[in-house]
Scaffold this motif. Sequence first.
Motif, short mmCIF file in Angstrom:
data_model
loop_
_atom_site.label_atom_id
_atom_site.label_comp_id
_atom_site.label_asym_id
_atom_site.label_seq_id
_atom_site.Cartn_x
_atom_site.Cartn_y
_atom_site.Cartn_z
N ASP A 97 46.33 62.57 -21.31
CA ASP A 97 47.19 62.01 -20.17
C ASP A 97 46.51 61.40 -19.18
O ASP A 97 47.13 60.47 -18.41
CB ASP A 97 47.82 63.58 -19.44
CG ASP A 97 48.72 64.30 -20.69
OD1 ASP A 97 49.68 63.34 -21.13
OD2 ASP A 97 48.48 65.33 -20.87
N PRO A 148 57.29 56.66 -15.76
CA PRO A 148 56.25 57.29 -16.59
C PRO A 148 56.52 58.15 -17.30
O PRO A 148 57.52 58.93 -17.44
CB PRO A 148 55.44 57.85 -15.08
CG PRO A 148 56.67 58.17 -14.14
CD PRO A 148 57.62 57.13 -14.41
N GLU A 186 48.42 57.77 -18.06
CA GLU A 186 48.75 57.46 -16.77
C GLU A 186 48.27 56.30 -16.26
O GLU A 186 48.98 55.49 -15.48
CB GLU A 186 48.53 58.64 -16.02
CG GLU A 186 49.20 59.99 -16.36
CD GLU A 186 48.83 61.08 -15.54
OE1 GLU A 186 48.01 61.10 -14.33
OE2 GLU A 186 49.45 62.40 -15.76
#
Length: 243
Positions: free
Chosen positions: A93, A109, A97
């Motif tokens: 993650d 996102p 991101e």
Amino acid sequence: MLIQAIYAAARQVLSPGLRSILWKSLALTAALLVLVWIALTRLFSYFLQNHTISADYPMLDGFASFLAGAGLIVALIYLLPAVSAIVAGYFLDDVAEVVERSDFPADPPGRALPVGRAILYGLRFAGLSLLVNLVALLVFFIPGVNISVFFIANAYLLGREYFELAAGRFRAPEEAAQMRVANRGTVFAGGFIVAGLVLVPIVNLVMPIFGVALMVHLHKRLEARGPSRNGAARMEIDSSPLP
């Protein structure tokens, strides 16, 4: 598409946004490899101490120790994909991101995977990788076949798992799997690139970060192509009756 994704992922691995994650990834990968190395060396030492060939032929024992050391290096290479799976799951993650924010700022996102699912993915990935590479290790002494089996097995496994990890931030696991199947050739080619990094010293340590970044780019590019991004529309068209 794949060439663009490879270039973008390689560029981002050393970018300021990923630099801190890269150092953490390197530290975790190195620590796990050291632990694996210590465990394997102690196992081989125990085996050699309790299975001495002959006290009258110390040279044979020395040769056996040399072969054991070489075998440890080979075993570590085959275990590296499993270690990278754990690292990739841990930093997925964080890497995704950064990639999404820097290269796809106009897109919504992705959602961070729930802790339970992330742990389950990581354990499944590591377990499958360990199993596949143990099978590949069985054909290590067959010239030509060993490298082919290693690359094909890891290209499929790494491509599948990295892609579904990246796609899982935007869609349900079943949809991520359908999208991968619908684009199996592209995903396999991406996995082949990631698998090739395993055999490049030093570079293979950044493989988890590169693999995640590459599959985030592939997922985004495949999604932008429209209906072909999943198998549902294609299956519906193929199964429709002829007029």
